[in-house]
Design a protein around this motif. Structure first.
Motif, PDB file in Angstrom:
ATOM      1  N   ALA A   1       0.838  -1.203   0.000  1.00 14.12           N
ATOM      2  CA  ALA A   1       0.000   0.000   0.000  1.00 14.12           C
ATOM      3  C   ALA A   1       0.870   1.250   0.000  1.00 14.12           C
ATOM      4  CB  ALA A   1      -0.929  -0.008   1.211  1.00 14.12           C
ATOM      5  N   TRP A   2       1.952   1.211   0.782  1.00 17.49           N
ATOM      6  CA  TRP A   2       2.853   2.379   0.836  1.00 17.49           C
ATOM      7  C   TRP A   2       3.529   2.606  -0.512  1.00 17.49           C
ATOM      8  CZ3 TRP A   2       3.882   6.623   3.421  1.00 17.49           C
ATOM      9  CH2 TRP A   2       5.086   7.294   3.152  1.00 17.49           C
ATOM     10  N   ALA A   3       3.954   1.535  -1.164  1.00 13.62           N
ATOM     11  CA  ALA A   3       4.660   1.662  -2.442  1.00 13.62           C
ATOM     12  C   ALA A   3       3.796   2.371  -3.488  1.00 13.62           C
ATOM     13  CB  ALA A   3       5.078   0.281  -2.945  1.00 13.62           C
ATOM     14  N   LYS A   4       2.478   2.187  -3.415  1.00 14.42           N
ATOM     15  CA  LYS A   4       1.582   2.805  -4.387  1.00 14.42           C
ATOM     16  C   LYS A   4       1.526   4.324  -4.248  1.00 14.42           C
ATOM     17  CE  LYS A   4      -1.482  -1.206  -4.898  1.00 14.42           C
ATOM     18  NZ  LYS A   4      -2.855  -1.730  -4.666  1.00 14.42           N
ATOM     19  N   ILE A   5       1.701   4.814  -3.009  1.00 15.93           N
ATOM     20  CA  ILE A   5       1.611   6.270  -2.821  1.00 15.93           C
ATOM     21  C   ILE A   5       2.991   6.905  -2.659  1.00 15.93           C
ATOM     22  CG2 ILE A   5      -0.676   6.043  -1.790  1.00 15.93           C
ATOM     23  CD1 ILE A   5       2.157   7.222   0.417  1.00 15.93           C
ATOM     24  N   ALA A   6       4.047   6.104  -2.616  1.00 19.30           N
ATOM     25  CA  ALA A   6       5.397   6.632  -2.398  1.00 19.30           C
ATOM     26  C   ALA A   6       5.776   7.747  -3.373  1.00 19.30           C
ATOM     27  CB  ALA A   6       6.423   5.502  -2.433  1.00 19.30           C
ATOM     28  N   PRO A   7       5.372   7.667  -4.662  1.00 20.92           N
ATOM     29  CA  PRO A   7       5.705   8.771  -5.574  1.00 20.92           C
ATOM     30  C   PRO A   7       5.138  10.117  -5.137  1.00 20.92           C
ATOM     31  CG  PRO A   7       5.074   6.824  -6.822  1.00 20.92           C
ATOM     32  CD  PRO A   7       4.752   6.537  -5.387  1.00 20.92           C
ATOM     33  N   MET A   8       4.082  10.108  -4.318  1.00 23.36           N
ATOM     34  CA  MET A   8       3.476  11.356  -3.859  1.00 23.36           C
ATOM     35  C   MET A   8       4.327  12.064  -2.799  1.00 23.36           C
ATOM     36  SD  MET A   8      -0.565  10.237  -3.678  1.00 23.36           S
ATOM     37  CE  MET A   8      -1.151  11.928  -3.552  1.00 23.36           C
TER      38      MET A   8
ATOM     39  N   ALA B   1      15.714   6.296   1.409  1.00 25.45           N
ATOM     40  CA  ALA B   1      15.907   6.635   2.823  1.00 25.45           C
ATOM     41  C   ALA B   1      14.959   7.744   3.259  1.00 25.45           C
ATOM     42  CB  ALA B   1      17.359   7.052   3.061  1.00 25.45           C
ATOM     43  N   THR B   2      14.753   8.725   2.386  1.00 26.15           N
ATOM     44  CA  THR B   2      13.836   9.822   2.708  1.00 26.15           C
ATOM     45  C   THR B   2      12.404   9.319   2.768  1.00 26.15           C
ATOM     46  OG1 THR B   2      15.308  11.429   1.644  1.00 26.15           O
ATOM     47  CG2 THR B   2      13.022  12.100   2.007  1.00 26.15           C
ATOM     48  N   GLN B   3      12.029   8.475   1.804  1.00 28.09           N
ATOM     49  CA  GLN B   3      10.681   7.907   1.820  1.00 28.09           C
ATOM     50  C   GLN B   3      10.443   7.102   3.096  1.00 28.09           C
ATOM     51  OE1 GLN B   3      10.112   5.640  -1.766  1.00 28.09           O
ATOM     52  NE2 GLN B   3       9.873   7.451  -3.065  1.00 28.09           N
ATOM     53  N   GLN B   4      11.448   6.345   3.518  1.00 26.73           N
ATOM     54  CA  GLN B   4      11.299   5.534   4.724  1.00 26.73           C
ATOM     55  C   GLN B   4      11.164   6.402   5.964  1.00 26.73           C
ATOM     56  OE1 GLN B   4      10.620   2.530   5.168  1.00 26.73           O
ATOM     57  NE2 GLN B   4      11.032   2.202   7.350  1.00 26.73           N
ATOM     58  N   GLN B   5      11.958   7.473   6.041  1.00 26.34           N
ATOM     59  CA  GLN B   5      11.877   8.351   7.212  1.00 26.34           C
ATOM     60  C   GLN B   5      10.545   9.092   7.253  1.00 26.34           C
ATOM     61  OE1 GLN B   5      14.064   8.183   9.584  1.00 26.34           O
ATOM     62  NE2 GLN B   5      13.064   9.709  10.879  1.00 26.34           N
ATOM     63  N   LEU B   6      10.054   9.479   6.085  1.00 28.17           N
ATOM     64  CA  LEU B   6       8.733  10.107   6.018  1.00 28.17           C
ATOM     65  C   LEU B   6       7.656   9.140   6.504  1.00 28.17           C
ATOM     66  CD1 LEU B   6       9.020  11.949   2.596  1.00 28.17           C
ATOM     67  CD2 LEU B   6       8.565  13.054   4.784  1.00 28.17           C
ATOM     68  N   ARG B   7       7.777   7.893   6.106  1.00 25.29           N
ATOM     69  CA  ARG B   7       6.792   6.898   6.536  1.00 25.29           C
ATOM     70  C   ARG B   7       6.852   6.691   8.047  1.00 25.29           C
ATOM     71  NH1 ARG B   7       6.424   0.465   4.730  1.00 25.29           N
ATOM     72  NH2 ARG B   7       4.240   0.158   5.369  1.00 25.29           N
ATOM     73  N   ILE B   8       8.062   6.625   8.599  1.00 27.78           N
ATOM     74  CA  ILE B   8       8.225   6.430  10.044  1.00 27.78           C
ATOM     75  C   ILE B   8       7.562   7.560  10.817  1.00 27.78           C
ATOM     76  CG2 ILE B   8       9.917   6.453  11.922  1.00 27.78           C
ATOM     77  CD1 ILE B   8      11.811   4.914  10.021  1.00 27.78           C
ATOM     78  N   ARG B   9       7.883   8.785  10.455  1.00 29.81           N
ATOM     79  CA  ARG B   9       7.337   9.942  11.177  1.00 29.81           C
ATOM     80  C   ARG B   9       5.832  10.091  10.961  1.00 29.81           C
ATOM     81  NH1 ARG B   9      10.742  10.332  15.119  1.00 29.81           N
ATOM     82  NH2 ARG B   9      12.796  11.187  14.596  1.00 29.81           N
ATOM     83  N   TYR B  10       5.383   9.785   9.753  1.00 29.18           N
ATOM     84  CA  TYR B  10       3.946   9.833   9.463  1.00 29.18           C
ATOM     85  C   TYR B  10       3.198   8.848  10.353  1.00 29.18           C
ATOM     86  CZ  TYR B  10      -0.318   8.617   6.813  1.00 29.18           C
ATOM     87  OH  TYR B  10      -1.599   8.333   6.443  1.00 29.18           O
ATOM     88  N   CYS B  11       3.716   7.639  10.454  1.00 26.19           N
ATOM     89  CA  CYS B  11       3.040   6.594  11.233  1.00 26.19           C
ATOM     90  C   CYS B  11       3.129   6.856  12.732  1.00 26.19           C
ATOM     91  CB  CYS B  11       3.625   5.225  10.883  1.00 26.19           C
ATOM     92  SG  CYS B  11       3.283   4.733   9.174  1.00 26.19           S
ATOM     93  N   GLN B  12       4.195   7.498  13.171  1.00 24.88           N
ATOM     94  CA  GLN B  12       4.300   7.869  14.578  1.00 24.88           C
ATOM     95  C   GLN B  12       3.228   8.885  14.964  1.00 24.88           C
ATOM     96  OE1 GLN B  12       8.368   9.213  15.000  1.00 24.88           O
ATOM     97  NE2 GLN B  12       9.127   7.169  15.486  1.00 24.88           N
ATOM     98  N   GLY B  13       2.698   9.588  13.988  1.00 25.18           N
ATOM     99  CA  GLY B  13       1.691  10.610  14.263  1.00 25.18           C
ATOM    100  C   GLY B  13       0.268  10.097  14.347  1.00 25.18           C
TER     101      GLY B  13
END
Length: 321
Positions: free
Chosen positions: A251-258, A265-277
């Motif tokens: 599911a994440w891979a489908k929206i990663a281009p957004m 590494a940036t995409q992964q860190q964005l996902r981490i911080r997004y999910c922490q919220g």
């Protein structure tokens, strides 16, 4: 494909979406660069609105202020905003109300090799501040510094600006530290910058242990009451989409281009911080904690952020009951 094109495609898809089990329509103001667009795309990808009992229309907005204007003008039914603004509007007899969206609250970033280790070390330094002098994180950071007998407003050189510009200022060493929004902080973290304090850290060091959402869905209470079933269904779908983005790599891979970056590494860190919220608990304890935060903010800045109202206004937080 860049983020603006993806956003326009998303807007077109949702604008043409016709799900008419009932006549309720939700007109949602959406920022091109906001994470709400990720969730809307995930809702579509996962089929979460296929049998929805409402129509969903998205309206592109350029920034948060434009969203507030659109909401007040009746051009949209709902936006993402903060509960401080909602309370100030209720103090002027407007019936806006708030439902949690995210607890991500930004952070204070410094270069990895910076000698800035504590709030006291900020004194005499150049500090970039996203959001301007009335930014909530800046106010809370000042409150925390005051507990340590430090007046940051007087002891740092303040540089206000748009988050992308301030990121550039930090990377080019024109400022020493940066207080910015979480997704801009995440991009810097992926480049090796060190987060000295998160917005959540600041709140906890102020003595508040509960997780309080920083942003939420904002709408008129009268509208929410009239469209309660549709609104609750939308909020459930949004939470499901958020959880899916955090639990499913597919599911994440489908929206990663957004995310507007091809760097893994940036995409992964964005996902981490997004999910922490993600807001996992929202009840009386968290709402009382929000009242404490309001009191702290009201004591700062000649009440510029909170206005003259001494307390958080009743009805600021929406209840479906």
């Amino acid at each position: 494909m860049n983020i603006k094109l993806l956003f326009l495609i998303s807007i077109a898809l949702f604008s043409n979406l016709s799900i008419a089990a009932e006549n309720s329509t939700i007109r949602l103001g959406v920022l091109a660069s906001g994470t709400l667009g990720w969730e809307l795309a995930a809702m579509q990808n996962e089929g979460l609105l296929d049998n929805a009992g409402f129509n969903l229309e998205t309206v592109a907005i350029t920034n948060q202020q434009a969203g507030k204007v659109a909401l007040q003008a009746g051009s949209v039914d709902m936006i993402i905003s903060d509960w401080i603004w909602v309370s100030s509007m209720r103090a002027h007899n407007n019936d806006y109300t708030f439902y949690p969206y995210s607890a991500s609250a930004g952070g204070l970033l410094v270069p990895a090799d910076s000698n800035i280790k504590t709030i006291a070390d900020l004194q005499g330094k150049k500090l970039g501040i996203a959001g301007g002098e009335l930014d909530k994180n800046w106010s809370l950071l000042q409150a925390l510094a005051q507990q340590q007998h430090i007046d940051l407003n007087q002891s740092v050189e303040k540089i206000y600006g748009a988050p992308p510009l301030l990121n550039q200022q930090l990377t080019s060493q024109r400022i020493d530290a940066l207080l910015t929004y979480w997704h801009f902080a995440a991009r810097l973290e992926a480049q090796g910058y060190r987060q000295l304090l998160s917005g959540e850290d600041i709140i906890r060091q102020l003595g508040i242990q509960e997780t309080v959402p920083s942003l939420g869905y904002v709408f008129k209470q009268s509208w929410g009451d009239q469209h309660k079933a549709a609104l609750q269904q939308f909020l459930t779908a949004a939470q499901t989409a958020k959880d899916k983005l955090c639990s499913s790599d597919q599911a994440w891979a489908k929206i990663a281009p957004m995310t507007d970056t091809n760097d893994a590494a940036t995409q992964q860190q964005l996902r981490i911080r997004y999910c922490q919220g993600r807001v996992k608990q929202w009840g009386s304890a968290e709402q009382k904690a929000a009242e404490k935060i309001y009191q702290l903010l009201h004591q700062l800045g000649d009440n510029k952020l909170t206005g003259k109202a001494t307390q958080l206004q009743p009805g600021t937080f929406w209840s479906a009951d």
